[in-house]
Structures are given as C-alpha cells and as structure tokens.
Design a protein around this motif. Structure first.
Motif, short mmCIF file in Angstrom:
data_model
loop_
_atom_site.label_atom_id
_atom_site.label_comp_id
_atom_site.label_asym_id
_atom_site.label_seq_id
_atom_site.Cartn_x
_atom_site.Cartn_y
_atom_site.Cartn_z
N LEU A 11 0.85 -1.19 0.00
CA LEU A 11 0.00 0.00 0.00
C LEU A 11 0.88 1.23 0.00
O LEU A 11 1.97 1.22 0.60
CB LEU A 11 -0.88 0.00 1.25
N ALA A 12 0.42 2.29 -0.64
CA ALA A 12 1.14 3.56 -0.65
C ALA A 12 0.13 4.69 -0.59
O ALA A 12 -0.91 4.64 -1.26
CB ALA A 12 2.00 3.70 -1.90
N VAL A 13 0.43 5.70 0.20
CA VAL A 13 -0.45 6.86 0.31
C VAL A 13 -0.50 7.58 -1.03
O VAL A 13 0.53 7.78 -1.68
CB VAL A 13 0.02 7.81 1.43
N SER A 55 -15.73 12.24 0.25
CA SER A 55 -15.16 11.09 0.95
C SER A 55 -13.67 11.26 1.20
O SER A 55 -13.18 11.00 2.30
CB SER A 55 -15.41 9.82 0.14
N ILE A 56 -12.93 11.71 0.20
CA ILE A 56 -11.47 11.76 0.35
C ILE A 56 -10.99 12.98 1.14
O ILE A 56 -9.81 13.06 1.48
CB ILE A 56 -10.74 11.67 -1.00
N THR A 57 -11.88 13.92 1.45
CA THR A 57 -11.48 15.08 2.24
C THR A 57 -12.06 15.07 3.65
O THR A 57 -11.84 16.01 4.41
CB THR A 57 -11.89 16.39 1.53
N ALA A 58 -12.78 14.01 4.01
CA ALA A 58 -13.37 13.92 5.36
C ALA A 58 -12.26 13.77 6.40
O ALA A 58 -11.18 13.24 6.11
CB ALA A 58 -14.32 12.72 5.43
N PRO A 59 -12.51 14.24 7.63
CA PRO A 59 -11.51 14.09 8.69
C PRO A 59 -11.15 12.62 8.91
O PRO A 59 -12.02 11.75 8.89
CB PRO A 59 -12.22 14.66 9.92
N GLY A 60 -9.86 12.36 9.08
CA GLY A 60 -9.39 11.00 9.35
C GLY A 60 -9.22 10.13 8.11
O GLY A 60 -8.87 8.97 8.22
N THR A 61 -9.43 10.71 6.93
CA THR A 61 -9.36 9.92 5.70
C THR A 61 -7.92 9.64 5.30
O THR A 61 -7.05 10.50 5.37
CB THR A 61 -10.08 10.65 4.55
N VAL A 62 -7.70 8.39 4.86
CA VAL A 62 -6.43 7.95 4.31
C VAL A 62 -6.74 7.37 2.94
O VAL A 62 -7.59 6.47 2.82
CB VAL A 62 -5.76 6.89 5.21
N VAL A 63 -6.08 7.88 1.89
CA VAL A 63 -6.31 7.40 0.53
C VAL A 63 -5.06 6.62 0.11
O VAL A 63 -3.94 7.15 0.17
CB VAL A 63 -6.58 8.58 -0.44
N LEU A 64 -5.26 5.37 -0.30
CA LEU A 64 -4.14 4.47 -0.58
C LEU A 64 -4.21 3.88 -1.98
O LEU A 64 -5.28 3.52 -2.47
CB LEU A 64 -4.17 3.29 0.41
N HIS A 65 -3.03 3.75 -2.59
CA HIS A 65 -2.89 2.93 -3.79
C HIS A 65 -2.67 1.50 -3.32
O HIS A 65 -1.99 1.26 -2.32
CB HIS A 65 -1.63 3.31 -4.60
N GLY A 75 -7.09 0.67 -5.31
CA GLY A 75 -6.98 1.68 -4.27
C GLY A 75 -8.01 1.48 -3.17
O GLY A 75 -8.93 0.66 -3.28
N ALA A 76 -7.83 2.24 -2.11
CA ALA A 76 -8.73 2.19 -0.96
C ALA A 76 -8.82 3.57 -0.33
O ALA A 76 -7.85 4.33 -0.33
CB ALA A 76 -8.23 1.18 0.08
N VAL A 77 -10.01 3.87 0.17
CA VAL A 77 -10.23 5.09 0.95
C VAL A 77 -10.71 4.63 2.32
O VAL A 77 -11.74 3.96 2.44
CB VAL A 77 -11.27 6.02 0.28
N LEU A 78 -9.93 4.96 3.34
CA LEU A 78 -10.22 4.57 4.71
C LEU A 78 -10.54 5.81 5.53
O LEU A 78 -10.04 6.89 5.24
CB LEU A 78 -9.00 3.90 5.35
N VAL A 79 -11.34 5.63 6.58
CA VAL A 79 -11.51 6.66 7.59
C VAL A 79 -11.06 6.03 8.90
O VAL A 79 -11.64 5.03 9.35
CB VAL A 79 -12.95 7.19 7.68
N ILE A 80 -10.02 6.61 9.49
CA ILE A 80 -9.41 6.06 10.69
C ILE A 80 -9.73 6.96 11.87
O ILE A 80 -9.45 8.16 11.84
CB ILE A 80 -7.87 5.95 10.50
N ASP A 81 -10.32 6.38 12.90
CA ASP A 81 -10.63 7.11 14.13
C ASP A 81 -9.65 6.65 15.21
O ASP A 81 -9.78 5.56 15.76
CB ASP A 81 -12.07 6.84 14.58
N GLY A 82 -8.65 7.48 15.45
CA GLY A 82 -7.58 7.14 16.39
C GLY A 82 -8.02 7.07 17.84
O GLY A 82 -7.30 6.53 18.67
#
Length: 176
Positions: A11-13, A55-65, A75-82
């Motif tokens: 995976l890569a950002v 989706s890709i600009t929401a807080p906590g979003t990580v966009v991955l190849h 690719g994947a779009v994740l939302v991570i809640d730390g």
C-alpha cells in the motif's frame, strides 16, 4: 502479471497530484460492476465526483494505492478514528483486469496490518455487487449487520445514492 505466493501486495499513500488518476481508475472499476448488473451506466460517474471528493477530504481519511509488485492495481479510501478505533473502509477497488487473482484479499490483509489497533472495521456495498458480498463475508470475515432500502434508510446518507437498483446497500462489520 502472474500472481504467485511471493507476489508482493503493498500500500502507498496517494499523493495529491495522483488524485485525478486515482479517481478515474476507481470510476472505471466501479463502472464494470454496474454495467455487468444493469447493462449500462446511469448519467454521471459512480461514485459521483462530489461524493468522492467529500469522501477523500473527510476528517481522518487515508487514501491508498494498492500495488502489486510496485504497479498500481487498485486503491482504498479509509476513515481512521484514532480515539475509538472504529474504522471504515469507505471505498475499495481493483482494476477489472486484476479481479479473481487474490490481490484484493492480500490488499485487505495489508490494510488490517497497517491498522492493528482497529477494534471494528465497517464497510458498505450495493446489494447487486455479489462479488463484493462474497469477498467481504466469505474471504475477509465481515458480517452483514444492516440492509438499507426505501423501507430502512441509512441515517448517515441524505438520500438516494444515485446507484442503479434503488440504492439498496448492505452494511458490514468486522470485529477484530
């Protein structure tokens, strides 16, 4: 490219300059499923450009190849809640030419490994996407926990999704 036991899936950002190509690849991948199910695409892209941008600009979003031996295959779009560690797989795709080769499962395992503190993963998929339902339930260990339709609307979605088939969607969870 032949997939073997030693084929590396990483995976890569996604860098901001790569977002237009990422979006185009995602739209092309999603279009294949819609055309297979309904014979044609509705007007506009799937997902819509506005939905994707949101989706890709929401807080906590990580966009991955998703990379296979260094080549972009999805690719994947994740939302991570730390804080809560209740994380979401908002979008996940592989190029249509890569389907059925085990890359999606390897990519999902790489995502899980990237976020080992996750307590629960959540995702959604349209009811007509049998391949996705099989993947999430039978391969990745998710459970269907809710079905959204005109009789039971998604409280987090403002209205129809623009998807063919009335916007009926399954919600999945995977408890880690």
């Amino acid at each position: 490219m032949q997939v073997t036991q030693d084929t590396e899936v990483t995976l890569a950002v996604v860098e901001p300059r790569d977002l237009p190509a990422f979006k185009a690849d995602m739209e092309a991948s999603f279009a294949v499923a819609v055309i297979e199910a309904f014979g044609c695409l509705p007007d506009g892209s799937i997902p819509s450009g506005d939905d994707l941008d949101q989706s890709i600009t929401a807080p906590g979003t990580v966009v991955l190849h998703i990379l296979c031996d260094g080549q972009r295959v999805g690719g994947a779009v994740l939302v991570i809640d730390g804080e809560t560690h209740l994380n979401s797989l908002d979008l996940f795709f592989l190029s249509a030419r890569e389907h059925g080769r085990g890359l999606g499962f390897r990519a999902w395992k790489a995502i899980e490994a990237m976020y080992p503190e996750t307590r629960v993963w959540q995702t959604h998929t349209p009811y007509f996407e049998k391949r996705n339902i099989h993947f999430y339930v039978n391969k990745c260990g998710f459970r269907i926990v809710e079905f959204f339709s005109d009789r039971h609307r998604d409280p987090h979605s403002p209205g129809p999704s623009g998807l063919p088939g009335g916007g009926e969607i399954f919600r999945f969870e995977k408890i880690m």
